[in-house]
Design an enzyme around this catalytic site. Structure first.
Site, PDB file in Angstrom:
ATOM      1  N   SER A   1     -23.882  77.531 -55.564  1.00 44.22           N
ATOM      2  CA  SER A   1     -23.112  76.441 -55.453  1.00 44.22           C
ATOM      3  C   SER A   1     -24.347  76.028 -54.130  1.00 44.22           C
ATOM      4  O   SER A   1     -24.532  74.836 -53.354  1.00 44.22           O
ATOM      5  CB  SER A   1     -22.141  75.759 -55.429  1.00 44.22           C
ATOM      6  OG  SER A   1     -21.158  76.157 -56.735  1.00 44.22           O
TER       7      SER A   1
ATOM      8  N   HIS B   1     -20.383  80.693 -61.493  1.00 44.59           N
ATOM      9  CA  HIS B   1     -19.687  79.776 -60.411  1.00 44.59           C
ATOM     10  C   HIS B   1     -18.655  80.971 -59.504  1.00 44.59           C
ATOM     11  O   HIS B   1     -17.617  82.054 -59.992  1.00 44.59           O
ATOM     12  CB  HIS B   1     -18.848  79.073 -60.867  1.00 44.59           C
ATOM     13  CG  HIS B   1     -18.165  78.075 -60.020  1.00 44.59           C
ATOM     14  ND1 HIS B   1     -18.675  77.003 -59.414  1.00 44.59           N
ATOM     15  CD2 HIS B   1     -16.727  78.470 -59.350  1.00 44.59           C
ATOM     16  CE1 HIS B   1     -18.238  76.661 -57.957  1.00 44.59           C
ATOM     17  NE2 HIS B   1     -16.357  77.236 -57.531  1.00 44.59           N
TER      18      HIS B   1
ATOM     19  N   SER C   1     -10.891  71.793 -51.141  1.00 40.73           N
ATOM     20  CA  SER C   1     -10.085  70.654 -51.756  1.00 40.73           C
ATOM     21  C   SER C   1     -10.967  69.665 -51.671  1.00 40.73           C
ATOM     22  O   SER C   1     -10.486  68.912 -51.302  1.00 40.73           O
ATOM     23  CB  SER C   1      -8.572  70.460 -51.412  1.00 40.73           C
ATOM     24  OG  SER C   1      -8.310  69.709 -52.482  1.00 40.73           O
TER      25      SER C   1
ATOM     26  N   GLU D   1      -3.199  55.780 -50.938  1.00 39.29           N
ATOM     27  CA  GLU D   1      -1.967  56.416 -49.274  1.00 39.29           C
ATOM     28  C   GLU D   1      -3.228  58.065 -49.143  1.00 39.29           C
ATOM     29  O   GLU D   1      -3.021  58.584 -47.882  1.00 39.29           O
ATOM     30  CB  GLU D   1      -0.863  56.968 -50.131  1.00 39.29           C
ATOM     31  CG  GLU D   1      -0.181  56.003 -50.543  1.00 39.29           C
ATOM     32  CD  GLU D   1      -0.474  54.781 -51.560  1.00 39.29           C
ATOM     33  OE1 GLU D   1      -0.628  55.602 -52.365  1.00 39.29           O
ATOM     34  OE2 GLU D   1       0.406  54.260 -51.935  1.00 39.29           O
TER      35      GLU D   1
ATOM     36  N   SER E   1       6.533  45.854 -45.058  1.00 37.89           N
ATOM     37  CA  SER E   1       7.580  46.770 -45.119  1.00 37.89           C
ATOM     38  C   SER E   1       7.752  47.743 -44.358  1.00 37.89           C
ATOM     39  O   SER E   1       9.205  48.329 -43.518  1.00 37.89           O
ATOM     40  CB  SER E   1       7.814  47.395 -45.793  1.00 37.89           C
ATOM     41  OG  SER E   1       8.041  45.972 -47.493  1.00 37.89           O
TER      42      SER E   1
ATOM     43  N   GLN F   1      11.138  53.796 -55.925  1.00 38.07           N
ATOM     44  CA  GLN F   1      10.715  53.582 -54.611  1.00 38.07           C
ATOM     45  C   GLN F   1      11.636  54.306 -53.299  1.00 38.07           C
ATOM     46  O   GLN F   1      10.767  53.970 -52.099  1.00 38.07           O
ATOM     47  CB  GLN F   1      11.000  52.172 -53.927  1.00 38.07           C
ATOM     48  CG  GLN F   1      10.973  51.019 -54.698  1.00 38.07           C
ATOM     49  CD  GLN F   1       9.079  51.082 -55.642  1.00 38.07           C
ATOM     50  OE1 GLN F   1       8.356  50.115 -54.516  1.00 38.07           O
ATOM     51  NE2 GLN F   1       8.744  51.357 -56.902  1.00 38.07           N
TER      52      GLN F   1
ATOM     53  N   HIS G   1     -19.859  81.918 -53.308  1.00 41.16           N
ATOM     54  CA  HIS G   1     -20.370  80.908 -54.121  1.00 41.16           C
ATOM     55  C   HIS G   1     -21.949  80.669 -53.730  1.00 41.16           C
ATOM     56  O   HIS G   1     -22.557  79.400 -52.929  1.00 41.16           O
ATOM     57  CB  HIS G   1     -19.365  79.345 -54.206  1.00 41.16           C
ATOM     58  CG  HIS G   1     -18.242  79.766 -53.951  1.00 41.16           C
ATOM     59  ND1 HIS G   1     -17.494  79.958 -53.657  1.00 41.16           N
ATOM     60  CD2 HIS G   1     -17.144  79.259 -55.566  1.00 41.16           C
ATOM     61  CE1 HIS G   1     -15.706  79.794 -53.807  1.00 41.16           C
ATOM     62  NE2 HIS G   1     -16.145  78.925 -55.109  1.00 41.16           N
TER      63      HIS G   1
ATOM     64  N   ASP H   1      16.242  48.473 -55.369  1.00 43.63           N
ATOM     65  CA  ASP H   1      14.741  48.774 -56.149  1.00 43.63           C
ATOM     66  C   ASP H   1      14.501  50.194 -56.898  1.00 43.63           C
ATOM     67  O   ASP H   1      13.873  49.947 -57.732  1.00 43.63           O
ATOM     68  CB  ASP H   1      13.251  49.217 -54.480  1.00 43.63           C
ATOM     69  CG  ASP H   1      12.882  47.433 -54.215  1.00 43.63           C
ATOM     70  OD1 ASP H   1      13.077  46.572 -55.093  1.00 43.63           O
ATOM     71  OD2 ASP H   1      13.007  47.392 -52.839  1.00 43.63           O
TER      72      ASP H   1
ATOM     73  N   HIS I   1      11.600  53.600 -45.617  1.00 42.79           N
ATOM     74  CA  HIS I   1      13.025  53.205 -46.842  1.00 42.79           C
ATOM     75  C   HIS I   1      12.373  54.594 -47.784  1.00 42.79           C
ATOM     76  O   HIS I   1      12.832  54.994 -48.898  1.00 42.79           O
ATOM     77  CB  HIS I   1      11.348  53.073 -48.695  1.00 42.79           C
ATOM     78  CG  HIS I   1      11.039  50.783 -47.701  1.00 42.79           C
ATOM     79  ND1 HIS I   1      10.895  50.492 -46.798  1.00 42.79           N
ATOM     80  CD2 HIS I   1      11.614  49.970 -47.972  1.00 42.79           C
ATOM     81  CE1 HIS I   1      10.865  49.540 -46.433  1.00 42.79           C
ATOM     82  NE2 HIS I   1      11.062  48.723 -47.411  1.00 42.79           N
TER      83      HIS I   1
END
Lengths: 623, 623
Positions: B40, B262, B125, B365, B344, B426, B37, B422, B414
């Site tokens: 870039s 690119h 990523s 997350e 929890s 979940q 690249h 639930d 869980h």
């Protein structure tokens, strides 16, 4: 609002009376269940009452009415409020309300469209409702051109999810003035205060910066809320967020704004119900939607798939793009979505033919898949494509799509080490494992162009989440134009009565397996070669026959050993029947940069590695 | 800047000369590789030159120097620029530069710390660099209190990723004024213009709204850039974003601001190099970091794990929280991160004992795991916990953590249908599949409290990504306090010479299997029961012995059939040795709401279902 709603719509007192009943029913439902989220329901009851009684246009008798507004409870844990609203609208009765969370009840802990026809999409994993709502709003605005509105009730805590900001960006960019987010800013998450608590301005600054119209209200002042919803409906050119300052547990003094009560029935439900004024029997008349017709042509013509010469070298990603463009010509209900890599996945070939049905989602894979879910739920047949590796970004959205029972096509390009120099960050090496574990999914991995084209067309009509894996580099065309590739099938590419074992391959390794088999044949070691293009479901019959006749299966895959083709083969033997010897060649460790051929060699999945493994097995292991 | 840098630092001409060389070397590296690249890289060369020559404080001889600044190339595809900078700093030579993207080279298509000691974290990523940088900045500011800076060079396209906004929120909330994002706004993504092209104000509005200090500059005006970096360094109380308007392909007229280039070497590299002024031999003297010492106590005391009475009922999530708190007392290098569910997951038990080493990441997350990666790379031993289901949200971050070779502990609570009412949103039902497919990972799934406590402590010292799965409800304590649970081991809980088959279980199904075995024993059908607490690696020896002695393995898991314990068992037989009959009981379809016991029954993984399956197998299948 009641059966005798005056023409001018309900008065504020009627909103309040409805909200009171929604609160009581939320408390009652959770009390009957012995679990659930009443406090999260109480905070949003006034928002829901005003929306339901005046602004929502929805025919509960005809949830498939094309003119219906769409309501998404993004804060899915506030399901008691949703079900209380359904009851107030006459869609379900009090007896059913009290089945909440019980086995067999339609009223699940978090709502899903699998059980209730008025639920647009399954929620419960926070921060996804708005993203799916964007897909539905796109359908109304850019495709069907039906003036329904999409209303999404969000929690404040879930605005911490990046997926919300992908959605916010997408909605504003597409000028989705048919989309409204109602944000229930009740200050408390499950374990304590949210990051911004009651700082409505913090949310307003962010949303305005992202291009939204924002209205801040007292979420318990029904007149204020009513004005805000009117404002949302009359705002043109941009989506609107109604930021509602609310109190968690509102209406029950001992629960108001109190920590430690999230996700639990109220300690004294009877007292709470009494405090709220006792059960009500209000029945709200929800406004009917205007007449609307879907004009799309679902099948406008004969499908003319691209044709390829046997022996030509064509990348399966090219075949995907070409087949998708052809499918789009034959079917007016096919749409495509890109994660800013359409030149790489070849989704851009669809864009060139059908720009009006192509959605650029930029580098935002959660939004890419969530928008596809929204479009699928509005009756479109979406194909969303990005690098296989980057679909891991959308894993939770895919998971929830399966909970919804949404029908959608996902296409991951640049599978495996075969991409070559770009290195491990760009290699899809866990996509088969990820998609196999999705309930009721289909996982396809073609090895040549005609097979790809056929599978691209076939997947459109399957149920659930369908995944197609494509390869970056060119591979030889093996199959003729008339060849059929049923889902759940496989192709035996080499076979004899003397086969010493069976090599099971898919995608790029099919070609390596064939080369290995040719070399082994010259050495007097005949082996069978199976092209397992349907990784889920697998072709049980063919694999069992191979096991019985050759005794050993050697799987070869450009994927991790765990969860891929090697494990998929076991699906054919998991009913207690005898299992053949199973040896797996797959990618271990973390590759570096190298040419595609060097990568296959280094991973031990090229023709030479396969032949070497076969020789070893034939000499030392198999009979 | 050259070996004879004047005391006042380099002059603008020297920046420009360095930038010129970085451009030439970027073009040369990509040309030698035949891929990569360069365009870039060209856009960001001036930013990199000014950073390297004046602002970065870094000892290339001592990448582990605790006072070093940290540089993260979030737009990892611009690796030619990074390697050109390493060369200019004397860290690698010209010969190595030209090995770019070749097999065996340290200079991969996207940089990874597995091969180069100056790379902080693997990128490629998009949208993850800033998130990891937040973790590193937290380490400097809140834990080690060393005044290093974290510099993250981002692309403009990647700002569409929600992960970036999770990171932006987290950084501002924690007042990370030691963090600077340099955004290379070159207007072009890989397939065309970005959403906001050169609208720097669009980015500025968003970042300011999220609480950042923002400076907009001409990214090719080195004096402007220099001032901005000074401003970033002198801004207190908030992170700074330097928004740099740049031109993709800058310096090569035929490539400047042109689409379609690119990710490709320049068509005529020689001409481009000549146009840029030809190769240079500049050597930049990078500022040394100030002296710094890490004062943390890595092992401050004896580990006193919680003790449990045999037969008591304790949830493994409780044991996790208790053990983690104890581990934090014994080890000063253990930190914990929460996704707003610490009540929890029970991570809050750690927070109560060690609040200064606890990081609340709210409902985000990706940021939860990325921050853990950043802390791990700074030498901490992080435990990040949320619901197992929601870790799917961070799948791509986990994948990239493995590419980085980061050592971190992830805990998913869980697990499975056993959560009960639930419902499916979940339920962690694909977490074992997801974590098994991570290269070099460890996957642990304890069934009782003492086992959990031991494994929580053991995982701290393993390499790579370690995953622990916990259960919501209480389960009986089976094991005594002295019992050891080696990773890669298992426990044979019932065994006799007459066993008709072997039930392989883990977590909640261990207790169901034991109940089934007791019932079957009363019927004269002895079965072996194996507690497979180490799902990866599996205990090959025990499973093989069970296969040889009983002929059939029946796996029972509160997880999808694909990629879980049933597939893991196959890992013990994948070398060509005879495979026993393998029958798998697992969760199929999409569950609804129900009590935990009803869920286990409905999924066919409770004691009664296990016993029924055994009876069927014994009667019809096994000898």
């Amino acid at each position: 609002m009641t059966e005798t709603t005056p023409r001018g719509g309900p008065a504020p007192d009627q909103f309040r009376e409805l909200a009171r009943q929604l609160r009581v029913d939320s408390v009652r439902a959770a009390a009957a269940a012995g679990s659930g989220h009443p406090t999260s329901s109480l905070s949003a009851a006034d928002l829901m009452a005003v929306l339901l009684a005046r602004h929502l246009q929805y025919d509960f008798q005809r949830p498939d009415h094309p003119g219906n507004d769409r309501f998404i409870l993004s804060k899915g844990h506030a399901s008691p409020l949703l079900y209380a609203a359904y009851k107030a609208a006459g869609a379900l009765d009090d007896e059913e309300l009290l089945t909440f969370r019980k086995q067999g009840s339609r009223l699940e802990g978090h709502p899903t469209p699998r059980r209730l026809p008025w639920v647009e999409v399954a929620t419960g994993s926070l921060g996804q409702g708005l993203a799916v709502g964007v897909g539905m709003a796109l359908s109304g605005k850019r495709l069907d051109r039906i003036p329904y509105r999409v209303w999404v009730l969000c929690g404040d805590g879930e605005l911490a999810e990046g997926a919300v900001w992908e959605a916010a960006e997408h909605a504003a960019y597409e000028h989705l003035d048919n989309l409204t987010a109602l944000v229930d800013v009740n200050r408390l998450g499950q374990r304590g205060p949210t990051r911004h608590e009651w700082d409505l301005d913090a949310y307003a600054r962010r949303l305005k910066a992202f291009g939204w119209h924002v209205v801040a209200v007292d979420g318990h002042d029904v007149e204020d809320v009513d004005r805000a919803l009117h404002e949302a409906r009359s705002t043109a050119g941009q989506p609107t967020a109604v930021l509602a300052r609310t109190v968690k547990g509102k209406g029950v003094a001992s629960a108001e704004d109190r920590e430690g009560l999230h996700g639990k029935p109220l300690p004294d439900a009877d007292a709470a119900i009494a405090e709220l004024g006792g059960p009500g029997r209000l029945r709200v008349t929800v406004q009917a939607p205007p007449a609307a017709r879907v004009l799309r042509a679902t099948r406008s013509g004969h499908l003319e798939l691209p044709r390829y010469e046997r022996g030509a070298e064509v990348a399966t990603r090219d075949a995907f793009g070409q087949a998708l463009a052809a499918l789009g010509t034959a079917r007016g209900d096919v749409v495509a979505l890109d994660g800013e890599v359409g030149d790489s996945t070849r989704a851009e070939l669809f864009a060139k033919e059908h720009p009006e049905r192509y959605f650029e989602c930029y580098i935002a894979e959660q939004q890419l898949v969530a928008a596809a879910v929204g479009l699928a739920r509005r009756g479109w047949v979406p194909y969303a494509a990005t690098f296989a590796a980057f679909l891991t970004r959308a894993h939770d959205v895919v998971r929830m799509a399966a909970v919804s029972g949404a029908d959608l096509n996902l296409v991951g390009s640049h599978a495996g080490v075969a991409i070559g120099q770009d290195g491990p960050s760009q290699m899809g090496l866990e996509d088969l494992a990820m998609f196999r574990a999705v309930p009721d999914s289909t996982v396809l991995y073609p090895c040549d162009a005609p097979q790809t084209a056929r599978l691209v067309a076939a997947m459109a009509d399957l149920d659930g989440v369908r995944y197609l894996r494509t390869t970056r580099g060119a591979t030889p065309v093996l199959y003729g134009p008339g060849e059929e590739f049923p889902v759940g099938g496989s192709k035996v590419l080499r076979s004899s009565g003397a086969d010493r074992l069976t090599v099971v391959a898919a995608g790029v390794t099919v070609h390596e397996a064939l080369a290995a088999a040719a070399a082994l044949d010259r050495e007097g070691v005949p082996v069978r070669v199976v092209d397992l293009y349907s990784v889920k479901p697998v072709d049980r019959r063919t694999l069992r026959a191979a096991a019985e006749q050759t005794g050993c299966l050697l799987t070869v895959e450009d994927h991790r050993q765990e969860g891929g083709i090697g494990d998929a083969v076991l699906d054919a033997f998991s009913d207690g029947s005898p299992v053949p010897r199973l040896v797996r060649l797959a990618v271990t460790g973390v590759p570096g940069s190298a040419s595609p051929a060097e990568q296959l060699r280094a991973a031990g999945i090229d023709a030479e590695s396969i032949a070497a493994a076969v020789r070893l097995l034939v000499e030392h292991v198999v009979r």
